[in-house]
Design an enzyme around this catalytic site. Structure first.
Site, PDB file in Angstrom:
ATOM      1  N   PHE A  73       0.818  -1.224   0.000  1.00 33.39           N
ATOM      2  CA  PHE A  73       0.000   0.000   0.000  1.00 33.39           C
ATOM      3  C   PHE A  73       0.848   1.269   0.000  1.00 33.39           C
ATOM      4  O   PHE A  73       0.363   2.325  -0.389  1.00 33.39           O
ATOM      5  CB  PHE A  73      -0.895   0.044   1.249  1.00 33.39           C
ATOM      6  CG  PHE A  73      -1.919  -1.041   1.313  1.00 33.39           C
ATOM      7  CD1 PHE A  73      -3.148  -0.890   0.700  1.00 33.39           C
ATOM      8  CD2 PHE A  73      -1.656  -2.219   1.991  1.00 33.39           C
ATOM      9  CE1 PHE A  73      -4.105  -1.891   0.753  1.00 33.39           C
ATOM     10  CE2 PHE A  73      -2.606  -3.241   2.051  1.00 33.39           C
ATOM     11  CZ  PHE A  73      -3.828  -3.069   1.432  1.00 33.39           C
ATOM     12  N   THR A 117      -4.609   2.206  -9.207  1.00 36.50           N
ATOM     13  CA  THR A 117      -5.554   3.307  -9.110  1.00 36.50           C
ATOM     14  C   THR A 117      -6.325   3.527 -10.408  1.00 36.50           C
ATOM     15  O   THR A 117      -5.797   3.264 -11.505  1.00 36.50           O
ATOM     16  CB  THR A 117      -4.809   4.621  -8.745  1.00 36.50           C
ATOM     17  OG1 THR A 117      -5.698   5.725  -8.915  1.00 36.50           O
ATOM     18  CG2 THR A 117      -3.600   4.853  -9.632  1.00 36.50           C
ATOM     19  N   TYR A 141       1.333  10.845 -10.918  1.00 31.02           N
ATOM     20  CA  TYR A 141       0.830   9.879  -9.938  1.00 31.02           C
ATOM     21  C   TYR A 141       0.291   8.640 -10.658  1.00 31.02           C
ATOM     22  O   TYR A 141       0.691   7.506 -10.370  1.00 31.02           O
ATOM     23  CB  TYR A 141      -0.274  10.511  -9.072  1.00 31.02           C
ATOM     24  CG  TYR A 141      -1.025   9.486  -8.268  1.00 31.02           C
ATOM     25  CD1 TYR A 141      -0.405   8.816  -7.217  1.00 31.02           C
ATOM     26  CD2 TYR A 141      -2.347   9.149  -8.567  1.00 31.02           C
ATOM     27  CE1 TYR A 141      -1.077   7.841  -6.498  1.00 31.02           C
ATOM     28  CE2 TYR A 141      -3.025   8.184  -7.856  1.00 31.02           C
ATOM     29  CZ  TYR A 141      -2.393   7.530  -6.825  1.00 31.02           C
ATOM     30  OH  TYR A 141      -3.056   6.556  -6.125  1.00 31.02           O
TER      31      TYR A 141
HETATM   32  N1  UFG Z   1     -13.811  18.154  -4.797  1.00 28.64           N
HETATM   33  C1  UFG Z   1     -14.416  19.382  -4.588  1.00 28.64           C
HETATM   34  N2  UFG Z   1     -13.941  20.165  -3.573  1.00 28.64           N
HETATM   35  C2  UFG Z   1     -12.915  19.778  -2.767  1.00 28.64           C
HETATM   36  C3  UFG Z   1     -12.302  18.515  -2.988  1.00 28.64           C
HETATM   37  C4  UFG Z   1     -12.784  17.729  -4.019  1.00 28.64           C
HETATM   38  O1  UFG Z   1     -15.349  19.768  -5.291  1.00 28.64           O
HETATM   39  O2  UFG Z   1     -12.526  20.557  -1.886  1.00 28.64           O
HETATM   40  C5  UFG Z   1     -14.305  17.309  -5.890  1.00 28.64           C
HETATM   41  C6  UFG Z   1     -13.232  16.996  -6.905  1.00 28.64           C
HETATM   42  O3  UFG Z   1     -13.173  18.007  -7.874  1.00 28.64           O
HETATM   43  C7  UFG Z   1     -13.722  15.657  -7.456  1.00 28.64           C
HETATM   44  C8  UFG Z   1     -14.430  15.010  -6.260  1.00 28.64           C
HETATM   45  O4  UFG Z   1     -14.700  16.077  -5.364  1.00 28.64           O
HETATM   46  O5  UFG Z   1     -14.666  15.869  -8.453  1.00 28.64           O
HETATM   47  C9  UFG Z   1     -13.585  13.978  -5.566  1.00 28.64           C
HETATM   48  O6  UFG Z   1     -12.313  14.567  -5.302  1.00 28.64           O
HETATM   49  P1  UFG Z   1     -11.214  13.885  -4.375  1.00 28.64           P
HETATM   50  O7  UFG Z   1     -10.077  14.824  -4.287  1.00 28.64           O
HETATM   51  O8  UFG Z   1     -11.833  13.401  -3.120  1.00 28.64           O
HETATM   52  O9  UFG Z   1     -10.809  12.568  -5.184  1.00 28.64           O
HETATM   53  P2  UFG Z   1     -10.281  12.425  -6.693  1.00 28.64           P
HETATM   54  O10 UFG Z   1     -11.434  11.900  -7.478  1.00 28.64           O
HETATM   55  O11 UFG Z   1      -9.617  13.640  -7.191  1.00 28.64           O
HETATM   56  O12 UFG Z   1      -9.108  11.409  -6.457  1.00 28.64           O
HETATM   57  C10 UFG Z   1      -9.276  10.048  -6.250  1.00 28.64           C
HETATM   58  C11 UFG Z   1      -8.091   9.519  -5.470  1.00 28.64           C
HETATM   59  C12 UFG Z   1      -6.823   9.695  -6.272  1.00 28.64           C
HETATM   60  C13 UFG Z   1      -6.993   9.097  -7.637  1.00 28.64           C
HETATM   61  C14 UFG Z   1      -8.214   9.672  -8.320  1.00 28.64           C
HETATM   62  C15 UFG Z   1      -8.466   9.105  -9.669  1.00 28.64           C
HETATM   63  O13 UFG Z   1      -7.967  10.172  -4.239  1.00 28.64           O
HETATM   64  O14 UFG Z   1      -5.762   9.046  -5.616  1.00 28.64           O
HETATM   65  O15 UFG Z   1      -9.360   9.437  -7.492  1.00 28.64           O
HETATM   66  O16 UFG Z   1      -8.910   7.828  -9.564  1.00 28.64           O
HETATM   67  F1  UFG Z   1      -5.920   9.391  -8.412  1.00 28.64           F
END
Ligand code: UFG
Length: 329
Positions: A73, A117, A141
């Protein structure tokens, strides 16, 4: 089975350690504690504060623990940081995995479970995403993990005794049912914890990144999978793994929810108003990411227990409200 869990002090690793123990396996944890939390590891589990790049050190631990399988992990996980510091990501995630695999080879260990991922798919052409979809990661990443997938294929091709499972995670969320362990990233960037910090008053508000996506409500759609369900898949994965196998599985519930839907679910789960404002898109966010998870369900018999984001958020809320400072300093 004697299993070495790298990153066992981290969010997903610590939940999986508990599930593996409950299934009767003997666990040792390796973590350099750069982001992990020592107190997330059960006291009865042998713990090694060792870096992945210490190949000799890992080889010694593998032999000492009579390790039969490794679950890997330990990794850096921030997409934005990876764009700014690509070498750091290739060193930790790609070279780190290579060092671990080298130590395993020297110690004759041939079973491996890898945390990959959905970011390896990049901007998907179609949703739901099947495992056979083109993999074109759009940031370091995603590429740092994609390279490890290719290295694993090559090792399996060269050694018929080696077997691995790579799980491609979608959006992992939630916390252990008893609220004893949960998510504590420094800094936190993930949607659900940030929404709950806003609900708790730990931050002023949550900013929704983008309302002009081509989705029904204009916000991004993601597939939120409960960390304990994800951990269950790892137990099934390691227990069914045979020599010569090279398996790739998506881990998501197979349904997407928009950011607005998550905010609504959080309001219901917490009974609080979620202070929110609406901002610009965050760079690099695909509009929709959700899995087809039929393969892991058919082949490993995995079935996520939590398919309603409200339930996932209830479990996260229990953790955050009982540990407002996470694991502390
Ligand atoms: N979001 C917001 N405001 C915030 C944070 C996030 O609107 O303050 C939105 C993002 O734009 C996205 C959704 O919420 O649309 C989810 O965002 P996260 O940051 O929680 O997660 P991600 O989808 O960006 O990332 C996840 C994993 C990563 C991986 C990615 C792609 O955490 O490790 O999915 O699979 F790379």
């Amino acid at each position: 089975m004697n299993i070495l869990v790298t990153g066992g002090a981290g969010y997903i690793g610590s939940h999986t350690v508990r599930k593996l123990q409950a299934a009767g396996h003997r666990i040792a944890v390796l973590d350099n504690l750069s982001y992990g939390h020592r107190s997330a590891v059960p006291a009865d589990v042998p713990f090694y504060q060792t870096d992945l790049l210490d190949t000799d050190g890992i080889e010694t631990i593998l032999r000492q623990e009579k390790t039969e399988a490794v679950m890997h992990f330990a990794a850096l996980i921030s997409v934005g940081e990876s764009v700014k510091k690509p070498l750091l990501y290739y060193r930790n995630n790609t070279a780190g995995a290579m060092s671990l695999l080298e130590a395993m080879q020297r110690a004759g260990i041939k079973r491996f479970v890898f945390s990959s991922t959905a970011a390896t798919y990049g901007e998907p052409e179609e949703t739901p995403i099947f495992e056979t979809a083109p993999q074109q990661p759009i940031n370091p990443y995603g590429r740092s993990k994609w390279y490890v997938e290719q290295i694993l294929r090559d090792i399996a091709a060269a050694d018929s005794g080696f077997g691995f499972v790579a799980f491609r995670y979608f959006n992992v969320a939630g916390a252990a049912e008893d609220g004893s362990i949960g998510e504590d990233h420094q800094p936190e960037t993930h949607l659900i914890p940030l929404v709950l910090f806003a609900a708790m008053g730990k931050r002023d508000k949550i900013t929704v990144f983008g309302t002009d996506y081509p989705t029904p409500d204009g916000t991004c759609i993601r597939d939120y999978v409960h960390v304990d369900d994800l951990a269950d898949a790892h137990v099934l994965g390691i227990e069914s793994l045979r020599a010569g196998e090279a398996k790739f599985y998506n881990l998501g519930i197979g349904r997407g929810y928009s950011v607005r839907e998550i905010l609504d679910a959080a309001a219901r789960a917490t009974g609080r108003v979620i202070p929110a404002d609406y901002g610009l898109r965050r760079e690099g966010d695909p509009a929709r990411l959700f899995a087809d998870s039929g393969k892991v369900q058919r082949e490993l018999g995995w079935k996520p227990k939590h398919t309603d984001p409200e339930e996932v958020i209830v479990s996260a809320w229990k953790w955050h409200t009982s540990h407002p400072d996470g694991y502390g300093k």
